[in-house]
Motif scaffolding. Structure first.
Motif, PDB file in Angstrom:
ATOM      1  N   ASN A   1       1.025  -1.261  -0.121  1.00  0.00           N
ATOM      2  CA  ASN A   1       0.037  -0.022  -0.011  1.00  0.00           C
ATOM      3  C   ASN A   1       0.849   1.379  -0.053  1.00  0.00           C
ATOM      4  OD1 ASN A   1       0.267   0.976   2.839  1.00  0.00           O
ATOM      5  ND2 ASN A   1      -0.292  -1.081   3.427  1.00  0.00           N
TER       6      ASN A   1
ATOM      7  N   LEU B   1       0.478   5.358   1.057  1.00  0.00           N
ATOM      8  CA  LEU B   1      -0.318   6.479   1.703  1.00  0.00           C
ATOM      9  C   LEU B   1       0.010   7.695   1.027  1.00  0.00           C
ATOM     10  CD1 LEU B   1       0.925   5.800   5.635  1.00  0.00           C
ATOM     11  CD2 LEU B   1      -0.876   4.955   4.174  1.00  0.00           C
TER      12      LEU B   1
ATOM     13  N   ARG C   1      -4.108   4.409   0.339  1.00  0.00           N
ATOM     14  CA  ARG C   1      -4.766   4.746   1.548  1.00  0.00           C
ATOM     15  C   ARG C   1      -4.464   6.286   1.827  1.00  0.00           C
ATOM     16  NH1 ARG C   1      -2.635   0.066   5.882  1.00  0.00           N
ATOM     17  NH2 ARG C   1      -3.279  -1.430   4.568  1.00  0.00           N
TER      18      ARG C   1
ATOM     19  N   TYR D   1      -4.458   9.645   3.838  1.00  0.00           N
ATOM     20  CA  TYR D   1      -4.359  10.011   5.020  1.00  0.00           C
ATOM     21  C   TYR D   1      -4.756  11.561   5.265  1.00  0.00           C
ATOM     22  CZ  TYR D   1       0.139  12.647   3.574  1.00  0.00           C
ATOM     23  OH  TYR D   1       1.149  13.111   2.887  1.00  0.00           O
TER      24      TYR D   1
ATOM     25  N   ASP E   1      -3.147  10.493  12.226  1.00  0.00           N
ATOM     26  CA  ASP E   1      -3.950   9.500  11.310  1.00  0.00           C
ATOM     27  C   ASP E   1      -3.057   8.716  10.156  1.00  0.00           C
ATOM     28  OD1 ASP E   1      -6.658   9.372   9.940  1.00  0.00           O
ATOM     29  OD2 ASP E   1      -5.181   9.827   8.320  1.00  0.00           O
TER      30      ASP E   1
ATOM     31  N   GLN F   1      -1.231   5.758  11.827  1.00  0.00           N
ATOM     32  CA  GLN F   1      -2.352   4.776  12.112  1.00  0.00           C
ATOM     33  C   GLN F   1      -2.548   3.913  11.050  1.00  0.00           C
ATOM     34  OE1 GLN F   1      -6.336   6.058  13.435  1.00  0.00           O
ATOM     35  NE2 GLN F   1      -5.378   6.958  15.366  1.00  0.00           N
ATOM     36  N   ARG F   2      -2.323   4.520   9.639  1.00  0.00           N
ATOM     37  CA  ARG F   2      -2.609   3.842   8.480  1.00  0.00           C
ATOM     38  C   ARG F   2      -1.489   2.976   8.159  1.00  0.00           C
ATOM     39  NH1 ARG F   2      -7.756   5.748   6.604  1.00  0.00           N
ATOM     40  NH2 ARG F   2      -8.251   7.385   7.845  1.00  0.00           N
TER      41      ARG F   2
ATOM     42  N   ASP G   1       1.608   0.339   7.893  1.00  0.00           N
ATOM     43  CA  ASP G   1       1.735  -0.998   8.212  1.00  0.00           C
ATOM     44  C   ASP G   1       3.032  -1.712   7.703  1.00  0.00           C
ATOM     45  OD1 ASP G   1       0.586  -1.962   5.896  1.00  0.00           O
ATOM     46  OD2 ASP G   1      -1.342  -2.540   6.917  1.00  0.00           O
TER      47      ASP G   1
ATOM     48  N   THR H   1       3.227  -1.120   3.887  1.00  0.00           N
ATOM     49  CA  THR H   1       3.387   0.285   3.470  1.00  0.00           C
ATOM     50  C   THR H   1       4.473   0.087   2.597  1.00  0.00           C
ATOM     51  OG1 THR H   1       1.976   1.218   5.226  1.00  0.00           O
ATOM     52  CG2 THR H   1       3.363   2.645   3.887  1.00  0.00           C
TER      53      THR H   1
ATOM     54  N   TYR I   1     -12.192  12.800   6.820  1.00  0.00           N
ATOM     55  CA  TYR I   1     -11.227  13.593   5.903  1.00  0.00           C
ATOM     56  C   TYR I   1     -11.982  15.043   6.086  1.00  0.00           C
ATOM     57  CZ  TYR I   1      -9.583   9.318   4.426  1.00  0.00           C
ATOM     58  OH  TYR I   1      -8.795   7.938   4.431  1.00  0.00           O
TER      59      TYR I   1
END
Ligand SMILES: Cc1ncc(COP(=O)(O)O)c(C=O)c1O
Length: 374
Positions: free
Chosen positions: A57, A59, A80, A82, A94, A97-98, A100, A103, A341
């Motif tokens: 993924n 961000l 993803r 943010y 934020d 948190q997204r 991982d 990423t 958002y």
């Protein structure tokens, strides 16, 4: 009348000789490898292709035009979004948190030609989590922030020449990191076209039409819509189609204009126009500039303000002869109206951007200021 883009016939800020985008990039980022593309989105795809695996993924900030994530999807990546703050910095809680283990990249965006607040923290987060930092500098090919050319801050980055010059297409991929450079395997869409193509002819023809029709604002607008390929028309935003439409090498015409452009003069003219808008709108309580300062080296893309009544302000501007002042951006479906958002949604409604390009004389902006007062 103040147009939304400079004219291809406006030769005042270009000349032959030791000028051009190449020499500007060589001067400000001598160690960075770069490649021309027709579109920044295709440059992003090619830049990442050798570095990522499907299922990983990326961000990206939620405050973004909807098609920008299409290249990631083509590579099998999940995008993803943010959240952002009203300063346009990431909401780091934020963002983190997204993040991982899957990423593979974090994208920053230098909005309107200014470095995204929090850029350094994004770079160190990317380092810490062993992922790539993508420096999306689509808005400002000539912005240099404290000695660093924007777009070259991350491991890889892009910039879009169409947002600077009167050209139908054009973008640059920067491979700043050695690993990125080694993994880079250019697709057939890399580099300028080797022949004059349909895009060149279409653009010159429509620019002739634009000049001929210059006296008529309504006709003028329709030619502009054609030139912009519906860039700002909400009804024409089909992200996938926009990505597909950009899949062509940079046209010969764009490369010729990029080679003849005089970057220092263009940047100086844009800065002067930015400062003139700031002066002209200074007394208005209903309009707040997004940026208080214009640091040295920054080449503004536009003059963005937050307006209490965005639609009313846009029509006031149109009545004063400013073509193309618009809100920005149209948000991706999954972001639009999503309360996660909230700030991105609010800004996309409130922000109105005013043109500062090098084809505008500061006196024209002052004349708009006088008319606005009356
Ligand atoms: C922030 C941002 N990044 C990337 C792009 C994509 O650039 P291009 O249109 O050259 O593909 C855009 C275009 O609008 C943009 O606004």
């Amino acid at each position: 009348m103040i147009d939304v883009t400079p004219s291809v016939f406006d030769a005042s800020l270009s000349r032959s000789g030791d000028s051009g985008i190449d020499s500007f990039v060589d001067r400000h980022a001598p160690d960075v490898a770069y490649t021309y593309y027709g579109a920044g989105k295709v440059a992003l795809r090619d830049g990442l292709a050798g570095l990522v695996e499907p299922g990983e993924n990326v961000l990206v900030p939620a405050y973004l035009s909807p098609a920008v994530v299409e290249p990631f999807h083509e590579l099998g990546l999940e995008s993803r979004f943010y959240a952002i703050e009203s300063t346009l910095a990431p909401d780091f809680d934020d963002l983190e948190q997204r993040l991982d283990d899957d990423t593979v990249a974090i994208v920053s965006v230098n909005y309107f030609g200014f470095p995204q607040p929090g850029l350094e923290r994004i770079a160190s987060l990317a380092d810490e989590h062993d992922c790539y930092h993508v420096d999306d500098n689509a808005h400002a090919p000539l912005s240099v922030d404290e000695g660093t050319l924007l777009g070259t801050v991350g491991d890889l980055g892009i910039t879009t020449l169409r947002k600077l010059l009167p050209v139908p297409d054009g973008a640059v991929l920067y491979c700043a990191d050695d690993e990125v450079r080694e993994a880079f395997d250019p697709s057939p869409l890399a580099g300028p076209a080797d022949r004059v193509g349909a895009a060149d002819c279409r653009y010159v023809a429509s620019s002739v039409a634009e000049t001929v029709l210059g006296a008529s604002p309504s006709l003028h607008r329709s030619v502009e819509a054609f030139l912009a390929d519906g860039a700002d028309d909400p009804s024409s935003v089909d992200p996938e189609a926009r990505f597909e439409a950009g899949k062509a090498p940079m046209s010969r015409l764009s490369k010729a204009v990029a080679d003849a452009a005089e970057p220092d003069a263009i940047r100086a003219a844009r800065r002067e126009n930015f400062r003139t808008w700031r002066r002209v709108l200074d007394d208005r309580d209903d309009v707040t500039p997004l940026y208080d300062r214009l640091p040295d080296g920054i080449s503004p893309y536009e003059f963005p303000v937050r307006a209490d009544e965005p639609a009313g302000f846009q029509s006031e501007l149109a009545d004063c002869g400013v073509v193309g002042a618009h809100s920005w951006p149209i948000l991706r479906e999954s972001v639009h109206g999503n309360e996660a958002y909230e700030t991105a949604n609010r800004l996309s409604e409130e922000v109105v951007t005013l043109p500062v390009h090098q084809g505008i004389e500061p006196s024209a902006i002052e004349a708009v200021g006088d008319r606005l007062e009356h």
